[in-house]
Design an enzyme around this catalytic site. Sequence first.
Site, PDB file in Angstrom:
ATOM      1  N   LEU A  86       0.835  -1.204   0.000  1.00 38.81           N
ATOM      2  CA  LEU A  86       0.000   0.000   0.000  1.00 38.81           C
ATOM      3  C   LEU A  86       0.866   1.248   0.000  1.00 38.81           C
ATOM      4  CD1 LEU A  86      -2.622  -0.766   2.805  1.00 38.81           C
ATOM      5  CD2 LEU A  86      -3.133  -0.434   0.388  1.00 38.81           C
ATOM      6  N   GLU A 117     -10.575   0.700   7.411  1.00 39.14           N
ATOM      7  CA  GLU A 117     -10.289  -0.420   8.321  1.00 39.14           C
ATOM      8  C   GLU A 117      -9.013  -0.133   9.096  1.00 39.14           C
ATOM      9  OE1 GLU A 117      -9.583  -3.860   5.881  1.00 39.14           O
ATOM     10  OE2 GLU A 117     -11.394  -3.479   4.718  1.00 39.14           O
ATOM     11  N   LYS A 119      -5.312  -0.589  10.225  1.00 39.45           N
ATOM     12  CA  LYS A 119      -4.156  -1.218   9.586  1.00 39.45           C
ATOM     13  C   LYS A 119      -3.382  -1.947  10.686  1.00 39.45           C
ATOM     14  CE  LYS A 119      -0.299  -0.116   6.506  1.00 39.45           C
ATOM     15  NZ  LYS A 119       0.674  -0.889   7.225  1.00 39.45           N
ATOM     16  N   ASP A 121      -0.803  -3.967  12.694  1.00 35.92           N
ATOM     17  CA  ASP A 121       0.646  -4.077  12.589  1.00 35.92           C
ATOM     18  C   ASP A 121       1.057  -5.514  12.893  1.00 35.92           C
ATOM     19  OD1 ASP A 121       3.151  -3.242  12.098  1.00 35.92           O
ATOM     20  OD2 ASP A 121       3.402  -2.069  13.941  1.00 35.92           O
ATOM     21  N   TYR A 233      -9.120  -9.764   5.756  1.00 33.96           N
ATOM     22  CA  TYR A 233      -9.736  -8.574   5.166  1.00 33.96           C
ATOM     23  C   TYR A 233      -9.899  -8.587   3.654  1.00 33.96           C
ATOM     24  CZ  TYR A 233      -4.731  -7.557   5.077  1.00 33.96           C
ATOM     25  OH  TYR A 233      -3.378  -7.648   4.922  1.00 33.96           O
ATOM     26  N   LYS A 321      -1.284   6.750   7.677  1.00 31.09           N
ATOM     27  CA  LYS A 321      -0.401   6.330   8.779  1.00 31.09           C
ATOM     28  C   LYS A 321      -0.568   7.254   9.988  1.00 31.09           C
ATOM     29  CE  LYS A 321       2.970   3.878   8.090  1.00 31.09           C
ATOM     30  NZ  LYS A 321       3.414   2.493   8.083  1.00 31.09           N
ATOM     31  N   CYS A 415      22.769  -7.254  44.810  1.00 29.63           N
ATOM     32  CA  CYS A 415      21.373  -6.818  44.719  1.00 29.63           C
ATOM     33  C   CYS A 415      21.274  -5.350  45.136  1.00 29.63           C
ATOM     34  CB  CYS A 415      20.516  -7.697  45.626  1.00 29.63           C
ATOM     35  SG  CYS A 415      18.862  -7.040  45.863  1.00 29.63           S
ATOM     36  N   CYS A 418      19.349  -5.400  48.808  1.00 32.82           N
ATOM     37  CA  CYS A 418      19.896  -5.993  50.042  1.00 32.82           C
ATOM     38  C   CYS A 418      21.415  -6.088  50.039  1.00 32.82           C
ATOM     39  CB  CYS A 418      19.274  -7.362  50.297  1.00 32.82           C
ATOM     40  SG  CYS A 418      19.817  -8.611  49.111  1.00 32.82           S
ATOM     41  N   CYS A 433      18.540 -12.161  42.612  1.00 32.94           N
ATOM     42  CA  CYS A 433      18.958 -12.018  43.993  1.00 32.94           C
ATOM     43  C   CYS A 433      18.384 -13.248  44.691  1.00 32.94           C
ATOM     44  CB  CYS A 433      18.369 -10.747  44.603  1.00 32.94           C
ATOM     45  SG  CYS A 433      18.538 -10.744  46.394  1.00 32.94           S
ATOM     46  N   CYS A 438      15.612 -10.933  51.187  1.00 28.57           N
ATOM     47  CA  CYS A 438      15.778  -9.622  50.540  1.00 28.57           C
ATOM     48  C   CYS A 438      14.486  -8.810  50.693  1.00 28.57           C
ATOM     49  CB  CYS A 438      16.106  -9.815  49.061  1.00 28.57           C
ATOM     50  SG  CYS A 438      16.074  -8.273  48.131  1.00 28.57           S
TER      51      CYS A 438
HETATM   52  S1  IVH Z   1      -5.057  -4.147   2.327  1.00 27.62           S
HETATM   53  C1  IVH Z   1      -4.360  -4.044  -1.905  1.00 27.62           C
HETATM   54  N1  IVH Z   1      -5.969  -3.997   4.766  1.00 27.62           N
HETATM   55  O1  IVH Z   1      -0.493  -3.385   5.637  1.00 27.62           O
HETATM   56  C2  IVH Z   1      -4.559  -4.369  -0.522  1.00 27.62           C
HETATM   57  N2  IVH Z   1      -3.642  -4.288   4.462  1.00 27.62           N
HETATM   58  O2  IVH Z   1       1.414  -1.500   4.286  1.00 27.62           O
HETATM   59  C3  IVH Z   1      -3.351  -4.269   0.290  1.00 27.62           C
HETATM   60  N3  IVH Z   1      -2.381  -4.454   6.543  1.00 27.62           N
HETATM   61  O3  IVH Z   1       1.097  -5.620   3.511  1.00 27.62           O
HETATM   62  C4  IVH Z   1      -3.517  -4.618   1.692  1.00 27.62           C
HETATM   63  N4  IVH Z   1      -4.102  -4.273   7.898  1.00 27.62           N
HETATM   64  O4  IVH Z   1       0.071  -6.600   5.587  1.00 27.62           O
HETATM   65  C5  IVH Z   1      -4.882  -4.144   3.988  1.00 27.62           C
HETATM   66  N5  IVH Z   1      -6.923  -3.875   6.865  1.00 27.62           N
HETATM   67  C6  IVH Z   1      -5.853  -4.029   6.105  1.00 27.62           C
HETATM   68  C7  IVH Z   1      -4.566  -4.195   6.647  1.00 27.62           C
HETATM   69  C8  IVH Z   1      -3.479  -4.309   5.776  1.00 27.62           C
HETATM   70  C9  IVH Z   1      -2.799  -4.435   7.821  1.00 27.62           C
HETATM   71  C10 IVH Z   1      -0.986  -4.599   6.134  1.00 27.62           C
HETATM   72  C11 IVH Z   1      -0.757  -5.602   5.035  1.00 27.62           C
HETATM   73  C12 IVH Z   1       0.031  -4.878   3.990  1.00 27.62           C
HETATM   74  C13 IVH Z   1       0.510  -3.660   4.694  1.00 27.62           C
HETATM   75  C14 IVH Z   1       0.685  -2.534   3.713  1.00 27.62           C
END
Ligand code: IVH
Length: 678
Positions: A86, A117, A119, A121, A233, A321, A415, A418, A433, A438
């Site tokens: 993305l 949605e 994102k 991690d 997703y 982001k 420690c 103590c 310890c 202690c």
């Molecule tokens: S959509 C074309 N949806 O973010 C669709 N990605 O930076 C591409 N990721 O590699 C992905 N949550 O691993 C999508 N709700 C979400 C996501 C998501 C996490 C991750 C995914 C992707 C990365 C891109």
Amino acid sequence: MANQEQALAERLQTLRREIHFHNYRYHVLDAPVISDYEFDRLLAELRQIEAEYPEWVTPDSPTQRVGSQPAERFVKVRHPAPILSLANAFGVQDVRLWYERVVKVDDRVANTDYVVEPKIDGLSVVLHYRTGQFVQGATRGDGEVGEDVTTNLRTVRSLPLRLPVDPHGPQPPPYLVVRGEVFINIQDFDDLNRRLEEAGEKTYLNPRNTAAGSLRQLDPGLTASRPLNLLVYSIITGEGDLPVTQTGTLELLRSLGFPVTRHYSHHVTLDQVMEVCQSWDARRSELPFEADGVVIKINDLRLAADLGFVGKDPRGAIAFKFPAQEVTTRLINIGVNVGRTGVLTPYAMLDPVDIGGVIVKQATLHNFDYIAEKDIRLGDLVRVKRAGEVIPYIIGPVEELRSGDEKPFLPPQTCPTCGEPVENLSGEVAWYCVNAACPAQLIRNLEHFVSRGAMDIVGLGIKIVEQLVANGLVHDVADLYTLKKDALLQLEGFAEKKADNLLQSIEISRSQPLPRLITALGIRGVGEVVAADLSRYFTDLGLLSHASQEDLQTIEGIGPNIAQAIVDWFARPANRLVLEKLYKAGVWPKVAVSPQPAAGTQSLLGLTFVVTGALPTLSREGVKEFIQEHGGKVTDSVSKKTSYLVVGEAPGSKLEKARQLGIHFLDEAGLRRLAGER
Ligand code: IVH
């Protein structure tokens, strides 16, 4: 197939269906409809049938989530379509620029709607289903070729092994490939780290790395021990009618039984989208997992596909982001905490700094190896990350900005509380310890002993605990029960009423049931759940203190590490003294009315037993004789008058009845101990 076999085969199918369904209710919907206990019984019944008929085991059986052999390496798999990435937007102005670019490519975008949605991690995975069966799972890899991690993915509880999970749900397409993210919830991550720290093992840096590392474990048994989670997703490809919108996709995936975020939203204008992006930025801590942003997706999937790509990034979606919760600040000093088990944990004292609206002054440094590995020096400028509820941690030093005055940090040899020498146990990264007296350990021990899930002594907070220790009124947890009012009145801030209240709270705690007292002892790995399991087998601390490692391991949920920790705890002279003092002070809860085990023939006098399942050494008649020889009575059915249910392999319905009546369980070893055998 004989009639009986036919019936068993049918039962097996029903069990699998039910287990898949309850697993889904628990791990995906977070709304179980049966207790863990009932779930375990279903699983045990299925295991028993499969043990009898190994040829009936299929890969989609719920028993097959764990148990495969470690692999030598991962096999590469080519994805059926590119697994895209993305482009990023670093603010709402970037979102508008994205819109302006794509509307120029195709003016239908001006009338489109959007889905937003979280994102997640985590780690992107690709899951293949044929006729509803989960047949393969792979990591994203380079987007074209990933690694086959099917066996590891099977251990992820929220991943459906068979579709649809709900038998009344829609039928899945005959071939379906979906994409999702594997991750670890923040709470689960913190719990995992706490357990590791207590066990003196290396803690993990952050949920993402831990999830990635766990999924790429060659031993699926290790993967299974990590609290991995999944959210799905998108549909990569499939046969049959597939949804043409993102909302349709999420709905279909959910109705098939996939875990789908409930945090997505649907919007008809770009202004709404931008508003929701900004509000998520402020509300990100509401999410149970780490999110580094939200993803904005054009809802019309055909339009999105027509828009094409720029490199590997589709034009039809963009990642908004969140600002990084990462800053640079000065490491002023390194402090060392002493935990309940004596483990020494270093922490960073920082020049206070604002990270995402929170002032951070301290951060974890995990263990002394971590400081050495990252070459973190006193006076360094360090990168600090605070994400969601995760405890802030130091990513590493900014070596380029060193002045030369920075000083390496050496782990303490004694420690910090103590002053006794510290020790490093073989195989563990932690320094301990080991001085049982202690004060730092004692304070942590007391804090735990009086806490809410343990003896729950109301009004006995950390301040008073520290006062009691500093003034030498308490040398171990048992001393709480012999505290005198006069002594309390000598303490600063204590008047009649406060002393009376405290003594009364302590008095009330005497009647806490056995599981709480076991929890309160603070044995490594023995939390509320394990304590409850233990008190189902051992009527009091005396019996538990004599349990061998083998006895303990026969209890479901207790593995070799916990069993060893329990045996070790009871073997330590200081702990035996505490037990003796608790006994003398009358803090000795029992689960059922029973005599103290005593050697001799009449040790079971007055007790009534019911037996269910096959015992390891005694036959049905043998156990009857054994009980009668020791003065006990055996009856056939469980009632309120039953003192104990003796439970063996494959117990029958008596177990459930006994559980409902709150009757205590014993295994053969427990029965022998109760009878006075050593
Ligand atoms: S959509 C074309 N949806 O973010 C669709 N990605 O930076 C591409 N990721 O590699 C992905 N949550 O691993 C999508 N709700 C979400 C996501 C998501 C996490 C991750 C995914 C992707 C990365 C891109």
